[in-house]
Design a protein around this motif. Structure first.
Motif, mmCIF file in Angstrom:
data_model
loop_
_atom_site.group_PDB
_atom_site.id
_atom_site.type_symbol
_atom_site.label_atom_id
_atom_site.label_comp_id
_atom_site.label_asym_id
_atom_site.label_seq_id
_atom_site.Cartn_x
_atom_site.Cartn_y
_atom_site.Cartn_z
ATOM 1 N N SER A 82 0.806 -1.218 0.000
ATOM 2 C CA SER A 82 0.000 0.000 0.000
ATOM 3 C C SER A 82 0.838 1.267 0.000
ATOM 4 O O SER A 82 0.316 2.361 -0.235
ATOM 5 C CB SER A 82 -0.929 0.008 1.217
ATOM 6 O OG SER A 82 -0.188 -0.143 2.414
ATOM 7 N N VAL A 83 2.144 1.152 0.281
ATOM 8 C CA VAL A 83 3.032 2.320 0.257
ATOM 9 C C VAL A 83 3.858 2.280 -1.025
ATOM 10 O O VAL A 83 4.612 1.336 -1.265
ATOM 11 C CB VAL A 83 3.954 2.359 1.495
ATOM 12 C CG1 VAL A 83 4.908 3.547 1.420
ATOM 13 C CG2 VAL A 83 3.125 2.426 2.772
ATOM 14 N N LYS A 84 3.707 3.294 -1.865
ATOM 15 C CA LYS A 84 4.464 3.359 -3.121
ATOM 16 C C LYS A 84 5.899 3.803 -2.892
ATOM 17 O O LYS A 84 6.831 3.288 -3.519
ATOM 18 C CB LYS A 84 3.797 4.335 -4.094
ATOM 19 C CG LYS A 84 2.481 3.862 -4.661
ATOM 20 C CD LYS A 84 2.078 4.709 -5.875
ATOM 21 C CE LYS A 84 1.848 6.163 -5.488
ATOM 22 N NZ LYS A 84 1.314 6.959 -6.627
ATOM 23 N N SER A 85 6.071 4.796 -2.006
ATOM 24 C CA SER A 85 7.392 5.365 -1.792
ATOM 25 C C SER A 85 7.341 6.260 -0.563
ATOM 26 O O SER A 85 6.270 6.516 -0.009
ATOM 27 C CB SER A 85 7.840 6.190 -3.006
ATOM 28 O OG SER A 85 6.980 7.310 -3.187
ATOM 29 N N TYR A 86 8.506 6.712 -0.154
ATOM 30 C CA TYR A 86 8.539 7.752 0.869
ATOM 31 C C TYR A 86 9.733 8.666 0.638
ATOM 32 O O TYR A 86 10.752 8.271 0.087
ATOM 33 C CB TYR A 86 8.549 7.162 2.286
ATOM 34 C CG TYR A 86 9.855 6.548 2.753
ATOM 35 C CD1 TYR A 86 10.845 7.329 3.363
ATOM 36 C CD2 TYR A 86 10.096 5.181 2.624
ATOM 37 C CE1 TYR A 86 12.030 6.770 3.816
ATOM 38 C CE2 TYR A 86 11.274 4.616 3.067
ATOM 39 C CZ TYR A 86 12.240 5.407 3.676
ATOM 40 O OH TYR A 86 13.413 4.853 4.120
ATOM 41 N N ASP A 87 9.565 9.925 1.057
ATOM 42 C CA ASP A 87 10.628 10.928 1.070
ATOM 43 C C ASP A 87 10.898 11.294 2.517
ATOM 44 O O ASP A 87 9.960 11.425 3.314
ATOM 45 C CB ASP A 87 10.198 12.205 0.328
ATOM 46 C CG ASP A 87 10.009 12.002 -1.165
ATOM 47 O OD1 ASP A 87 10.500 10.982 -1.684
ATOM 48 O OD2 ASP A 87 9.365 12.852 -1.806
ATOM 49 N N SER A 88 12.169 11.469 2.872
ATOM 50 C CA SER A 88 12.486 11.915 4.226
ATOM 51 C C SER A 88 13.589 12.960 4.180
ATOM 52 O O SER A 88 14.364 13.025 3.216
ATOM 53 C CB SER A 88 12.902 10.743 5.115
ATOM 54 O OG SER A 88 14.162 10.235 4.734
#
Length: 494
Positions: A82-88
């Motif tokens: 369900s999570v495509k990507s993340y930025d941090s």
């Protein structure tokens, strides 16, 4: 154009109500000094300081500002779930930074774990729990057979695959932490059930890690009469925590303190809504105040929370570590006072413990309308409201497509259609953000944003302040933006 001297700039900034002076600055600095807490367990980057030429401050250029903002950014994409990507990203105000973050994929069970940790009284506690907490949670979610296998193999690294792990713990502490974790695994195996409840397991893991931080000081002291200054520094510093577990459409968020998780949701008529998942544990939360008052005698009602702080000192009303507010007065006299002095025991310390690491755990079932979640320390929320943050990320989502090369929709497209396509793209390019990373985009607007857009002068001034001055205007900021896969969520069973 020459920039005015820094002392003039500071006077101007202090008079301007556009800037917030952090209310816990003086308390944190004083506390770190008299506790004698080591400032770091590892080396961190120093903040940018403005150079001087002929006695005049020379502020960083737009290119240098961008370099500063992008220094700690990170992006990770996923091919399933369900999570495509993340930025941090992270931006320091303290030197060294007292925030940390961590992200990991569970390897023996489904689920993605992400956390933000905001330290105080030094970075020690936040750094340690960022290295340990996700393993504690991943272990708590295991069924008995997998726990036994993990104990037999003695390989805790098989629990989770971490990303962008920049924190290093000194070797002698690692041995202590491994022993504590093995004991934890054995107790889990002895008491585990076949169908672990995520909410309960999140609570248990966080509370157990906090208890181990205390045991790692007190048990060796009871056995040998010696205090390890490194484990003591971790126990006396503290950190607030916001950690999330995502498994398909099931989102759990555990919160201790004043970090926050906010979901950006798109309505049917294409408007953004900010769903604030968490509630801060501070003096603005009346339920939290009532809880603390109920746990202490009526005679302490005026002292247990003073000046919106626990015992007049600590702004968050729940945290990990901070055993200066949890141990008995006798324990503090024996363990902390010999090294830290008499002020290791707070004033009006009559009925400890005053502080808890008990998390509030929230559940949210993701829908296709939920587009992303912002997980951030209070340094961001001091500067931006949840709705402002959601709108900024929503605009960034729309504009960041222009970082990719133009692709024609079909091979036989007519020249006139290509011209229309290029004209539309040229007009839309006006909304292209400066930063590809959404966390960096939020940082830029949090520090330099005005109602008319980002003001480079304001941004450059605040980024060039020395840490002891910078901390008066803003906190460390840590941001993680998770993007959800709408198609995946659309086809999830109801």
């Amino acid at each position: 154009m020459n920039t005015p001297p820094k002392n003039v700039l500071l006077k101007t900034l202090l008079k301007s109500n556009q800037y917030k002076i952090k209310h816990n600055y003086y308390n944190n600095v004083a506390r770190a000094r008299y506790l004698g807490v080591p400032r770091s367990l590892h080396t961190t980057n120093r903040a940018y300081h403005s150079a001087k030429k002929d006695g005049i401050a020379v502020l960083p250029s737009p290119q240098e500002v961008t370099t500063i903002l992008r220094k700690n950014e990170f992006n990770k994409e996923f091919t399933s779930g369900s999570v495509k990507s993340y930025d941090s990203n992270q931006l320091a105000s303290n030197d060294p930074i007292e925030d940390t973050r961590c992200e990991a994929q569970c390897k023996m069970t489904p689920g993605l774990l992400m956390g933000v940790f905001d330290g105080h009284g030094g970075p020690s506690c936040a750094q340690v729990i960022s290295k340990r907490m996700l393993s504690y949670i991943a272990a708590a979610l295991l069924p008995p057979d997998k726990l036994k296998k993990l104990i037999d193999e003695e390989d805790p690294d098989s629990l989770a695959e971490t990303y962008n792990d920049r924190v290093e713990i000194v070797e002698d502490l690692l041995d202590i932490y491994k022993n504590s974790f093995r004991t934890y695994l054995e107790e889990l195996a002895a008491n585990s059930t076949e169908a672990p409840d995520v909410k309960t397991r999140l609570e248990q893991a966080i509370m157990r890690l906090d208890q181990d931080i205390s045991k790692e000081v007190l048990e060796p002291y009871a056995a040998k009469g010696v205090v390890n200054p490194k484990t003591l520094s971790v126990a006396l510093s503290g950190a607030v925590v916001c950690v999330t577990h995502i498994d398909g459409p099931h989102l759990h968020v555990a919160n201790v303190g004043d970090c926050n998780a906010v979901i950006g949701t798109m309505t049917e008529d294409n408007h953004w809504i900010a769903k604030k998942i968490t509630k801060e544990h501070n003096a603005e939360n009346i339920d939290e105040l009532k809880r603390i008052w109920s746990e202490h005698p009526e005679s302490e009602k005026k002292t247990v929370v003073r000046r919106d702080r626990l015992l007049g000192e600590l702004a968050p009303l729940r945290s990990l570590g901070d055993y200066r507010y949890k141990w008995s007065a006798d324990t503090l006299k024996e363990v902390a006072v010999p090294m830290m002095g008499p002020r290791a025991i707070p004033a009006n310390y009559f009925s400890p413990p005053y502080l808890s690491a008990q998390p509030d755990v929230y559940y949210h079932r993701l829908t296709p309308k939920d587009k992303f979640m912002i997980l951030a320390s209070d340094g961001l929320w001091d500067m931006l409201t949840p709705l402002q943050s959601v709108k900024l990320v929503g605009e960034h989502m729309k504009g960041k497509v222009f970082f990719n090369p133009l692709k024609l929709p079909r091979k036989d497209i007519a020249l006139g259609d290509i011209n229309d396509l290029l004209s539309h793209r040229r007009e839309s390019l006006k909304s292209k953000p400066k930063d590809r990373n959404a966390a960096t985009h939020l940082l830029r607007h949090a520090i330099g944003g005005t109602e008319y857009g980002v003001d480079h002068a304001r941004l450059a001034h605040l980024l060039s302040l020395a840490p002891d001055v910078s901390r008066m205007f803003r906190d460390d900021i840590t941001v993680t933006v998770l993007y959800f896969d709408s198609e995946f969520l659309r086809h999830c069973p109801s």
